[in-house]
Design an enzyme around this catalytic site. Structure first.
Site, PDB file in Angstrom:
ATOM      1  N   HIS A 120      -4.198   9.467   8.235  1.00 43.59           N
ATOM      2  CA  HIS A 120      -5.360   8.459   8.196  1.00 43.59           C
ATOM      3  C   HIS A 120      -6.230   8.695   9.142  1.00 43.59           C
ATOM      4  CE1 HIS A 120      -7.233   4.568   6.910  1.00 43.59           C
ATOM      5  NE2 HIS A 120      -7.129   4.332   7.958  1.00 43.59           N
TER       6      HIS A 120
ATOM      7  N   GLU B 269      -2.218   9.613   4.412  1.00 46.00           N
ATOM      8  CA  GLU B 269      -2.565   8.480   4.888  1.00 46.00           C
ATOM      9  C   GLU B 269      -1.587   7.847   5.790  1.00 46.00           C
ATOM     10  OE1 GLU B 269      -5.801   7.629   5.102  1.00 46.00           O
ATOM     11  OE2 GLU B 269      -6.721   8.211   3.166  1.00 46.00           O
TER      12      GLU B 269
ATOM     13  N   SER C 215     -11.840   3.920   6.574  1.00 47.77           N
ATOM     14  CA  SER C 215     -10.799   2.780   6.736  1.00 47.77           C
ATOM     15  C   SER C 215     -11.391   1.410   6.658  1.00 47.77           C
ATOM     16  CB  SER C 215     -10.070   2.734   8.157  1.00 47.77           C
ATOM     17  OG  SER C 215      -8.879   2.297   8.265  1.00 47.77           O
TER      18      SER C 215
END
Length: 492
Positions: free
Chosen positions: A404, A303, A183
């Protein structure tokens, strides 16, 4: 276990064959006159420094989506790192982890990042890094006074310099450093791949779910810094005396306000300052300007579902917000085709408008930047592309899927560390452990310089799909690439 660094001795602990040192300073406390300035070397200390407890985590809200474990403290003096090493190690590959958290949350002390299993299974040395977050690390006040840009990234480079100079004493090989992150951590590492200051400090890179186009120009950064000063009710001369709590409070307002005004943008992100970050990263990859080191890069299948679950403003997940995002991108790119949005939407023909919005948002933020980077970097160095599809029965039945961040516990081998985590409510633990073993082996193979699967190339575009059973597939993103094209769609 006592080890001597360039700045003094540190005493860690040994448990079940793994030596651990926590809270080791790699830079001076960024306080007082050093607030909002590039990191400086730490002062040497006398005697033996205790390194059995984590250092302060970077200032951030205590009520955020990432729970802060009991016993951890928040403080501006946060530039420390942690080392896990097999007892008696010598010349092992080193893996340096940059945590995620949208550039304003998280720390190296999260239980998910405990390195014991990765170090034991892989026979590597693991380093996890704290760096400045939020307004203290990712707002650019350089136009308003004697302040530096890209402070959080500069911290990461300082940590890598510490690794270069000290890691041999901990059993690591400074000529075999793999930089990896997820991320915001993934965005950090792809940005450092185009930063001259980071050249030579790492030899391989793993980028998990990198928001690589969320790196903005100086004008946008200046406007957000100016908005911070408005919300704080101070001028820039007062920033070094502003309470840390005010930095956190105003940062929280900006995190909500900026993406609400311009969907698809972040309040906090790296900045193209023409110095530390001289170019927009994805464009730099396409021009062959990235450091020519092997790259393993990929995203998760679903995600955006996490942002929907958390009602987060960080991604546009409704049809209206996605439309606003395209309008804003078009305003940033006057030469963009008028039918670009229609052509992109046509690549998602089988879904409802709501589902299409989620997938467009996912691909705009993560998948397409990853494909653009993989395509370009494969011409320069060995590149390996993956898509993480693995999801437990609970995540599949709730249509959350491979959200995610869900690959992170598979990488570290740490499951069940989040309080009230329902992930395995309907089973799937055995499969998860099997997938985790394969993921760890592939990541470790890469850190050792071995090919973890068939490299990505422009002819075959081989992609590893990670699931209950892994598959190497040729060009599974063909339709996406055709719809989005080669021109980078992002904000400047």
């Amino acid at each position: 276990m006592i080890v001597t660094t360039r700045y003094g001795q540190v005493m860690g602990s040994v448990d079940d064959g793994v030596a651990v040192w926590k809270g080791v300073p790699y830079a001076a406390p960024p306080v007082g006159e050093l607030r909002l300035r590039a990191p400086r070397e730490p002062a040497p200390w006398p005697g033996v420094r205790d390194a059995t407890a984590f250092g302060h985590i970077a200032p951030q809200t205590e009520q955020g989506p990432l729970p802060i474990d009991p016993g951890l403290t928040i403080g501006e003096d946060c530039l420390t790192l942690n080392v896990w090493s097999p007892e008696g190690a010598a010349n092992l590959p080193v893996m340096v982890w940059i945590h995620g958290g949208a550039y304003f949350l998280g720390s190296s002390a999260q239980r998910m990042y405990d390195g014991r299993k990765l170090v034991t299974e892989g026979q590597v040395v693991l380093v996890t890094v704290n760096y400045r977050l939020g307004a203290l690390g990712f707002l650019d006040f350089s136009k308003f006074g004697d302040f530096d840009s890209n402070l959080g990234l500069r911290d990461q480079v300082a940590a890598l310099e510490w690794v270069r100079d000290n890691i041999a004493e901990f059993g690591g090989d400074p000529s075999q450093v793999t930089l990896f992150g997820e991320s915001a951590g993934g965005g950090s590492v792809t940005t450092l791949m185009v930063s001259p200051a980071a050249e030579g400090l790492f030899h391989r890179v793993i980028a998990e779910s990198s928001p690589a186009t969320s790196v903005y120009g100086a004008a946008r950064a200046e406007s957000i810094a100016e908005r911070f000063l408005e919300l704080a009710g101070v001028d820039a001369s007062k920033l070094r005396g502003l309470p840390v709590s005010e930095f956190v409070r105003v940062c929280g307002e900006l995190v909500q306000e900026i993406p609400a005004k311009v969907p698809g943008t972040l309040a906090l992100a790296p900045v193209v300052d023409r110095d530390f970050v001289p170019h927009y990263p994805v464009a730099a990859f396409q021009k062959g300007l990235a450091h020519p080191v092997p790259l393993l890069i990929g995203t998760n299948h679903d995600e955006s579902s996490m942002f929907k679950l958390m009602k987060s403003p960080l991604m546009p997940i409704t049809p209206d917000k996605v439309h606003e995002m395209f309008q804003a991108i078009a305003a940033d790119h006057p030469d963009m085709r008028a039918d670009e949005e229609i052509e992109v939407e046509a690549a998602y023909p089988e879904h409802s408008k709501k589902r299409t919005a989620l997938e467009i948002s996912r691909d705009a933020a993560f998948r397409m930047p990853t494909l653009w980077i993989a395509e370009a970097h494969s011409r320069r160095a060995r590149t390996f592309l993956y898509r993480f599809d693995q999801a437990t029965p609970f995540l599949r039945i709730t249509r959350l899927g491979a959200m995610h961040g869900t690959e992170v516990p598979y990488v570290f081998g740490n499951f069940g560390v989040v309080p009230k985590d329902p992930t395995f409510k309907l089973g799937g633990h055995r499969t998860a452990l099997e997938v985790s073993t394969r993921v760890q082996r592939r990541w470790i193979d890469f850190a050792y310089g071995r090919d973890p699967w068939t490299p990505y190339g422009e002819e075959s575009r081989t992609t590893l799909l990670i699931d209950k059973h892994d598959q190497e597939v040729e060009d599974p993103d063909r339709e996406l690439r055709r719809a989005w094209g080669e021109e980078i769609l992002g904000f400047t």
